[in-house]
Scaffold this motif. Structure first.
Motif, PDB file in Angstrom:
ATOM      1  N   LEU A   3       0.820  -1.172  -0.025  1.00 28.99           N
ATOM      2  CA  LEU A   3       0.089  -0.034   0.125  1.00 28.99           C
ATOM      3  C   LEU A   3       0.748   1.186  -0.117  1.00 28.99           C
ATOM      4  O   LEU A   3       0.471   2.276  -0.577  1.00 28.99           O
ATOM      5  N   VAL A   4       2.022   1.142   0.655  1.00 30.43           N
ATOM      6  CA  VAL A   4       2.850   2.380   0.731  1.00 30.43           C
ATOM      7  C   VAL A   4       3.531   2.688  -0.980  1.00 30.43           C
ATOM      8  O   VAL A   4       3.412   3.743  -1.400  1.00 30.43           O
ATOM      9  N   GLN A  36     -10.180   2.194   2.432  1.00 30.68           N
ATOM     10  CA  GLN A  36      -9.013   2.873   3.215  1.00 30.68           C
ATOM     11  C   GLN A  36      -8.141   1.976   4.038  1.00 30.68           C
ATOM     12  O   GLN A  36      -8.878   1.167   4.845  1.00 30.68           O
ATOM     13  N   THR A  37      -7.044   1.946   3.843  1.00 26.11           N
ATOM     14  CA  THR A  37      -5.971   1.012   4.832  1.00 26.11           C
ATOM     15  C   THR A  37      -4.894   1.725   5.184  1.00 26.11           C
ATOM     16  O   THR A  37      -4.272   2.541   4.546  1.00 26.11           O
ATOM     17  N   THR A  38      -4.439   1.556   6.186  1.00 29.16           N
ATOM     18  CA  THR A  38      -3.203   2.014   6.999  1.00 29.16           C
ATOM     19  C   THR A  38      -1.896   1.328   6.368  1.00 29.16           C
ATOM     20  O   THR A  38      -2.341   0.331   5.485  1.00 29.16           O
ATOM     21  N   THR A  39      -1.031   1.790   6.557  1.00 31.95           N
ATOM     22  CA  THR A  39       0.318   1.188   5.612  1.00 31.95           C
ATOM     23  C   THR A  39       0.720   0.090   6.238  1.00 31.95           C
ATOM     24  O   THR A  39       1.614  -0.721   5.688  1.00 31.95           O
ATOM     25  N   ASP A  40       0.138  -0.330   7.515  1.00 29.57           N
ATOM     26  CA  ASP A  40       0.487  -1.616   7.967  1.00 29.57           C
ATOM     27  C   ASP A  40      -0.555  -2.723   7.896  1.00 29.57           C
ATOM     28  O   ASP A  40      -0.622  -3.700   8.650  1.00 29.57           O
ATOM     29  N   VAL A 103      -2.535  11.158   7.511  1.00 24.00           N
ATOM     30  CA  VAL A 103      -2.985  11.237   6.131  1.00 24.00           C
ATOM     31  C   VAL A 103      -1.950  11.887   5.382  1.00 24.00           C
ATOM     32  O   VAL A 103      -1.586  12.801   5.190  1.00 24.00           O
ATOM     33  N   VAL A 104      -1.333  11.190   4.351  1.00 21.47           N
ATOM     34  CA  VAL A 104      -0.463  11.095   3.409  1.00 21.47           C
ATOM     35  C   VAL A 104      -0.679  11.018   1.913  1.00 21.47           C
ATOM     36  O   VAL A 104      -1.688  10.180   1.389  1.00 21.47           O
ATOM     37  N   MET A 122      -1.937   6.570   6.695  1.00 25.57           N
ATOM     38  CA  MET A 122      -2.795   6.117   5.559  1.00 25.57           C
ATOM     39  C   MET A 122      -2.390   6.968   4.453  1.00 25.57           C
ATOM     40  O   MET A 122      -2.533   8.243   4.441  1.00 25.57           O
ATOM     41  N   VAL A 123      -2.232   6.175   3.345  1.00 25.11           N
ATOM     42  CA  VAL A 123      -1.905   6.925   2.151  1.00 25.11           C
ATOM     43  C   VAL A 123      -3.385   7.032   1.641  1.00 25.11           C
ATOM     44  O   VAL A 123      -4.103   6.070   1.225  1.00 25.11           O
TER      45      VAL A 123
END
Length: 437
Positions: A3-4, A36-40, A103-104, A122-123
């Motif tokens: 996801l990153v 939406q999903t966090t980077t982990d 949020v990035v 989160m991207v």
């Protein structure tokens, strides 16, 4: 870490450089993708986007977000790059310990808060078409970036945005009036005189007219209001137009009068080279505008006070129906006779003075006196005056946005100069409509 690397649902157009402002726009208008999903790898559900913070501290207050199985309430921070958190030294600032989500657009590093806790990141994901629309807005190839979408905007939406824009323009003019009031120690008549003078120059000669008025106090003109020759001598002399020799008899009279008055009041004229004649119609020459203004000064006393007491548009127009002295019937410049022609200020020019001088002063004075009726009079005046004719109004008309009156045209001028020309599309309701399309 997939996801990153996958920062968008589809590849972003290469010409686009997104920023935090774009993140704000997508976030608060809920234009992000539902998944939406966090980077982990934890699922993110945005229940409440929170409130925008315009002061120091995190970008968003009081958001409600479910991360995995846990419901969080707190603040959100936006950055284009995750490493901007470190660059801005938020990791040293305890004020950011309340941030629950970072949020990035690109997660290029892991980050921690000042309390040592690792912060979820989160991207933000959104439709690629939104990026393409944003790209078109930032690279306009026509009158305004969203020209193709303006035809489809509902009339109700137009009027709602016009109301805000026209009021915003009045507020800006109020700020300019406030500065004049500070300089004149709250002398409303003096501030009004300077504003009217500037607007007599319209766009081309506004600056020299303003400098002239500031160099020649209204009180001096008031002492000579009963002598038309001396009023013209003061205006043309302070304008720097009576310095050279000229065989014209009337010029010689004005020059002699001005030299006497200049010594009496210790006056310093402005630079005559500031005045522009090139590409102006003769009826718009600054000499004619000065002569018209002289007539206004001669026939009016405490002009601003008269305006406050006047509710009728026709009466207001009569106050500004200026006609120069007889000399100017056969002249556009000193010493150059022409066929006789009336040089009375036109109806369109009179209305322009009402729009740009009277309405803003009524609005400003109403705010100063906490008088909502005076403020409403300013708005009513604009609503009853005909639409202005200029390239901005014509440009929007070609795009399907018609102006019914001066209130609408003032809104369109504010839109073009304050939003379109500065590419501030993300604050514009019309651009929002285009992006949604």
């Amino acid at each position: 870490m997939g996801l990153v690397e996958r920062k968008f649902l589809l590849p972003m157009p290469p010409s686009v450089t997104l920023n935090e402002q774009f993140l704000h726009y997508v976030w608060f208008r809920k234009l992000f993708a539902p998944e939406q999903t966090t980077t982990d790898g934890r699922r993110v559900e945005i229940i409440d986007t929170g409130q925008r913070n315009t002061d120091a501290g995190p970008d968003v207050f009081n958001a409600k977000i479910r991360i995995g199985d846990t419901l969080w309430a707190g603040n959100v921070e936006f950055h284009r790059l995750a490493s901007d958190w470190l660059r801005h030294e938020h990791h040293r600032n305890p004020a950011y310990n309340s941030v629950i989500l970072h949020v990035v657009l690109e997660a290029d590093t892991d980050i921690v808060r000042a309390d040592g806790q690792t912060l979820p990141q989160m991207v933000l994901q959104f439709r690629p078409q939104l990026v393409e629309a944003y790209n078109r807005l930032l690279t306009p190839h026509q009158f305004v970036a969203c020209a193709e979408s303006l035809h489809d905007i509902p009339t109700v939406e137009q009027h709602a945005w016009f109301d805000r824009l026209a009021t915003e323009r009045l507020e800006q003019k109020t700020a300019a009036i406030d500065k004049l009031l500070q300089q004149s120690v709250n002398n409303w008549e003096e501030a009004f005189y300077i504003t009217v003078a500037r607007n007599f120059g319209f766009s081309t000669n506004a600056l020299p007219f303003e400098l002239l008025a500031k160099s020649l106090p209204n009180a001096i003109l008031g002492k000579h209001r009963n002598d038309p020759v001396q009023i013209e001598a003061l205006l043309f002399g302070q304008a720097g137009m009576l310095g050279a020799d000229n065989a014209d008899p009337y010029y010689t009279i004005l020059q002699r009068e001005y030299r006497f008055l200049q010594a009496k009041f210790t006056l310093t004229p402005i630079d005559g080279a500031l005045w522009k004649f090139l590409r102006l119609r003769p009826s718009n020459f600054p000499t004619i505008r000065l002569a018209q203004m002289a007539n206004l000064i001669i026939k009016s006393h405490n002009l601003f006070s008269q305006i406050i007491e006047t509710n009728d548009n026709d009466t207001l127009r009569q106050l500004f129906a200026c006609e120069p002295s007889d000399y100017w019937t056969t002249h556009y410049r000193f010493g150059e006779p022409t066929a006789a022609r009336s040089k009375k200020l036109s109806r369109a020019s009179t209305d322009a003075l009402l729009i740009n001088s009277v309405a803003p002063f009524l609005f400003c004075y109403g705010k100063y006196r906490h008088d909502e009726q005076l403020q409403q009079r300013a708005i009513d005046l604009l609503n009853t005056l005909p639409a202005e004719r200029n390239h901005i109004v014509a440009g929007f008309a070609a795009c399907g946005i018609e102006a019914a009156n001066a209130f609408d045209t003032q809104a369109l001028i504010q839109l073009k100069r304050g939003y379109c020309d500065t590419h501030d599309c993300l604050r514009c309701r019309f651009a929002k409509f285009a992006l949604k399309r």
